[in-house]
Structures are given as structure tokens and as C-alpha cells.
Scaffold this active site. Structure first.
Site, PDB file in Angstrom:
ATOM      1  N   HIS A 102      52.450  -4.089 -15.078  1.00 13.87           N
ATOM      2  CA  HIS A 102      53.252  -4.633 -13.972  1.00 13.87           C
ATOM      3  C   HIS A 102      52.459  -4.946 -12.496  1.00 13.87           C
ATOM      4  CE1 HIS A 102      55.951  -2.698 -16.420  1.00 13.87           C
ATOM      5  NE2 HIS A 102      54.674  -1.453 -17.033  1.00 13.87           N
ATOM      6  N   SER A 137      44.307 -26.174   6.601  1.00 12.50           N
ATOM      7  CA  SER A 137      46.314 -26.412   7.689  1.00 12.50           C
ATOM      8  C   SER A 137      45.852 -27.584   8.180  1.00 12.50           C
ATOM      9  CB  SER A 137      46.153 -25.237   7.598  1.00 12.50           C
ATOM     10  OG  SER A 137      47.118 -25.235   9.031  1.00 12.50           O
ATOM     11  N   LYS A 147      42.685 -21.646   7.626  1.00 12.33           N
ATOM     12  CA  LYS A 147      42.648 -21.982   6.855  1.00 12.33           C
ATOM     13  C   LYS A 147      42.470 -22.566   5.247  1.00 12.33           C
ATOM     14  CE  LYS A 147      46.301 -20.577   5.192  1.00 12.33           C
ATOM     15  NZ  LYS A 147      47.788 -19.869   5.075  1.00 12.33           N
ATOM     16  N   GLU A 185      48.835 -24.044  -6.634  1.00 13.36           N
ATOM     17  CA  GLU A 185      50.403 -23.560  -6.514  1.00 13.36           C
ATOM     18  C   GLU A 185      51.323 -25.060  -7.322  1.00 13.36           C
ATOM     19  OE1 GLU A 185      51.334 -22.890  -1.807  1.00 13.36           O
ATOM     20  OE2 GLU A 185      48.530 -22.653  -2.780  1.00 13.36           O
TER      21      GLU A 185
END
Ligand code: ARG
Length: 462
Positions: free
Chosen positions: A155, A276, A282, A289
Site C-alpha cells: 500500500h 526546466s 530542476k 515519465e
């Protein structure tokens, strides 16, 4: 005019010609189309259906066409409906009547099925190689960081400590199953439809075994109607790609989580990260992704093909022309994702201290403390409750089980002794999981050797 225009009095409408064409997609199959035509021509000559000189002219004409396509100097015609028509038109332009004899006893229906099967077989092998590279990267990281401990979760909540090697090896087993699915897809494609002609076989004495052998097919499809209409092999390939992408999406989800500042378990190499345009600090896990995101389109390719095949009557129907785009895309997308994932895993930096620090939190020893009591005779359900109370005490004090004194333990249950410290030690907790397939060091060493054996066997089978 198209090669089939004999019974037509008007030329095709420009829009429908474009709408009906598959050349933009099936030109990717040119090598398979040419190989199939060469095998068919040689067989026709061997069977005395066409003169040997014609077969020779056809074969050398096809080789010239192949060289032109490869060199980028082949002139496709606006009227070329598909790769089969383009090659045959060019062949007739080159070698005249001999070329016009190639299509004897053949239809584009068995031709396209042959080409697509050859293509699917090749792509399955390519995907197997890419699958192996990712497994090698995972095994290498598992070996390098064999002893590193991190919190195992259920979980997504801290559950019990596990070895990083154990965690990484879990993915190699998923990928080993993906490999098996590719083997199944390749076997499904490995049957020759050539000689089925349009749907019913032909009146010419074709030798289907000969063309099948020349093209490297291990068998001939036994029914001509099935031969031209079966696309199960593409469904198998698309399914294999989909499941593998789902696995990669799970791996990449963990890469995204683990590289976040909340986890800090790994750092991706610069080559597998992006910055970024506005936030100078960043370092984003874009490629993880993207792999996660591409799963959607590959599963979509499978769905599209399933629906295309639904309720088609025998035998060939033009609907089947829609089969290739999605399958080609699914294979290409999975291949790219596997290559990217392999590079990302290979070059990531593991942060053992961060993993260990997290493993100290979240009462990962709780099960083992309960087991300690159960082994001293307390029924496990009672032991569970005792440790639940101790966890509550820790929550109130803002500490971990390891910070409690022996008196604190004894206050809950007098079976606790000084040796409870061993039940609280991460290394001992992990090592004690000696079950076959468990996370104990000894068990994982056996598992690692097993994973490497399967990897080597799969490497030998591509
Ligand atoms: N371009 C077609 C396809 O991909 C080739 C077969 C066409 N056959 C036919 N009878 N129209 O399916």
C-alpha cells in the site's frame, strides 16, 4: 491506372485512392515483400510454372529494386496503393513480361500475410534483445548493491525491510515472463500463408513447403482461408508489447518516486534527466515519465487491433489493412522504452544511506517482534496485539521500536528478554527470511544465480 484496373472504365477518385492506400505504413515491409516474391518466383520456376530465365530476371529485378529502396532512390508512384503494388509495378517496368509473371498463383492476400508474419518474427527477435539488455542492467545493479536494505512496502506504506537486490530482481522476473510472451508471439507468426492465394489455393502446382522453407518458416498454415485472414500473431505481439509496457510503467513509477527529494533513493544520470525552462534547480525524470506515459498508446494499439478483427467474416477483408500500423507502433514504442529503461537503470546512482535511513522508520521490525513472542509460545494473534500497543507507545513518544527500553517491552509482555535487540536489527531481520524466494541474503544469492541462468538461456535462444 492500377495493376488491377482491367475491368474498370474510369480511373480511381483521387481521395479514395489516398484513403485506400496503405503504402505510408507498409513500405516498412519492403524487405519482407521482396524476400517473399523472390521465394515465390524461384518456386514457380522449380515447379515448371514459369521459365527459369523469367525467375532469374524477376530475382535480379527485385534485388535492384531493394537496393534502390535502401539507397533512398526508389521512385514511389502516386498510384502505388501499397508496397506490393509498388514493387510489382517497378518490376514490370524493369523486366517486362517476366515481371508480369510473378503474380501467377499468388494474391496480395497471401502476400501481405506472408510479409507481415516475416516482419513480426523479426521484430519479436529485436524486442527479445532489448528485453535482455534491460535485464542485464537490473542484474548488474542488484549485484553491485547486493546488501543494501530499503523499506519494502505494501500500500506504499513501510512494511518490512528488503534487500535492494531482491527488489530489482523482482523486475527481472517480470521481464523474463515478457520474454516468454515474445517467444509465443514469434512462434505464432512462424507459419507460412504463401500459396493460399486469394482465399482458396490455386490451380498451379505450387510447392508451399519450398517457399516456407526458403523464407525460414517452420511450418505451413493448413487452411487457405485461415492463412489469409488470421492475425492472431499480431494480437499476440501487441499483447506481449502491452504487458511489457505495463511492467515498464511500474518500474518507471518507482524510478520517479525514488528520484524525488522525498525519497532520494536514487539519482538519475544527467543523460537520462531533463531541466526546466523556468526553474533552474530542476532535474526531472522525464524519460521515466515518458515510458510510463507511452504504455497508454501501446495498450491502445492492442485494443484497436482486437476491435478491427472482431466479427470479420472469412476470408480477407480490407479491414485487415488496418492491422499493421498499430502493431508496428507497439513494437517500435516498446523497443524504444526498453532501450531507454536499460540506459536509465545502468547509469543511475544508488543512495544506500537514504534507503537505510528510511528503513529505520515506520516500525519495519514490528512483524519480527511479534514473531519473537510467537516463537516463545504466545499465540501470534496475541503477539500482534502486544506489538500494536508498543507501536502506539512509540507514536505517542515520537520514537521507533529500537528506542524503547527493555522495561518498556516487559511492561507490555514479560516474555521479552535482552535478546529482543536482535529482533530489532535490520540486518538480522532481513537475513532471517530464509524462505525460498524470500529477501534473506542467502535466498537472494540463490535467486540471483537462478535469474542469471534464465538470462543466459534466453540469450542463447534469440
Ligand atoms: N494493402 C493490403 C493490406 O495491407 C494488401 C492486401 C490487399 N488485398 C486486397 N484484396 N485488396 O491488407
Amino acid at each position: 491506372m492500377a495493376l488491377w484496373s482491367g475491368r474498370f472504365t474510369e480511373g480511381a477518385d483521387e481521395f479514395t485512392q489516398r484513403f485506400g492506400a496503405s503504402l505510408p505504413v507498409d513500405r516498412a515491409l519492403y524487405a519482407q515483400d521482396i524476400a517473399g516474391s523472390k521465394a515465390h518466383a524461384r518456386m514457380l520456376a522449380a515447379q515448371g510454372v514459369i521459365p527459369c530465365e523469367d525467375a532469374d530476371a524477376i530475382v535480379s529485378g527485385l534485388e535492384g529494386i531493394e537496393a534502390d529502396i535502401e539507397a533512398g532512390r526508389f521512385a514511389f508512384d502516386v498510384g502505388d496503393e501499397d508496397i506490393h503494388m509498388a514493387v510489382e509495378r517497378a518490376l514490370i517496368e524493369r523486366v517486362g513480361d517476366a515481371g508480369a509473371r510473378l503474380h501467377t498463383g499468388r494474391s496480395r492476400n497471401d502476400q501481405v500475410a506472408t510479409d507481415t508474419r516475416l516482419f513480426a518474427k523479426r521484430r519479436c527477435s529485436d524486442l527479445m534483445r532489448a528485453n535482455l539488455a534491460l535485464r542485464r542492467a537490473l542484474v548488474a545493479q542488484a549485484e553491485e548493491h547486493f546488501d543494501v536494505i530499503l523499506p519494502g512496502c505494501t500500500h506504499l506504506q513501510h512494511a518490512q525491510p528488503v534487500l535492494l537486490s531482491h527488489h530489482l530482481l523482482a523486475y527481472t522476473w517480470m521481464l523474463a515472463r515478457d520474454f516468454e510472451r515474445l517467444v509465443v508471439a514469434r512462434r505464432a507468426a512462424d507459419a507460412s500463408p504463401l500459396g493460399a492465394a486469394a482465399l482458396a489455393g490455386t490451380t498451379y502446382p505450387l510447392d508451399r513447403q519450398m517457399t516456407a522453407a526458403e523464407l525460414g518458416f517452420s511450418r505451413v498454415i493448413p487452411n487457405s482461408l485461415d492463412a489469409v485472414s488470421d492475425r492472431d500473431f499480431l494480437l499476440d505481439l501487441s499483447y506481449a508489447c502491452s504487458v511489457s509496457c505495463v511492467h515498464l510503467s511500474r518500474l518507471c513509477e518507482e524510478v520517479v518516486l525514488w528520484s524525488s527529494s522525498e525519497f532520494g533513493f536514487i539519482e538519475l544520470s544527467d543523460a537520462f534527466s531533463t531541466g526546466s525552462s523556468i526553474m533552474p534547480q530542476k532535474k526531472n525524470p522525464d524519460f521515466a515519465e515518458l515510458i510510463r506515459g507511452k504504455t497508454g498508446r501501446v495498450v491502445g494499439d492492442l485494443m484497436a487491433l482486437l476491435v478491427t478483427c472482431k466479427a470479420l467474416p472469412l476470408a480477407y477483408n480490407k479491414d485487415l489493412q488496418e492491422d499493421k500500423e498499430g502493431a508496428i507502433d507497439a513494437a517500435k514504442t516498446l523497443e524504444d522504452c526498453l532501450v531507454c529503461a536499460a540506459g536509465m537503470i545502468e547509469t543511475m546512482t544508488v543512495k544506500p544511506e537514504a534507503m537505510r535511513a528510511q528503513a529505520q522508520r515506520g516500525y519495519l521490525a514490528a512483524t519480527d517482534v511479534a514473531d519473537y513472542l510467537a516463537k516463545k509460545g504466545l499465540p501470534f494473534r496475541r503477539a500482534h496485539e502486544v506489538v500494536g500497543h508498543l507501536v502506539l507507545l512509540c507514536e505517542q513518544r515520537g520514537c521507533d521500536l529500537g528506542d524503547l527500553s527493555l522495561d518498556d517491552f516487559k511492561a507490555e509482555c514479560d516474555l521479552f528478554e535482552a535478546d529482543i535487540t536482535e529482533a530489532l536489527d535490520l540486518e538480522s531481520i532481513v537475513a532471517a527470511r530464509t524462505t525460498e524466494g524470500g529477501t534473506g541474503h542467502a535466498a537472494v544469492r540463490v535467486q540471483l544465480a537462478h535469474a542469471k541462468e534464465v538470462l543466459a538461456a534466453d540469450e542463447a535462444s534469440v
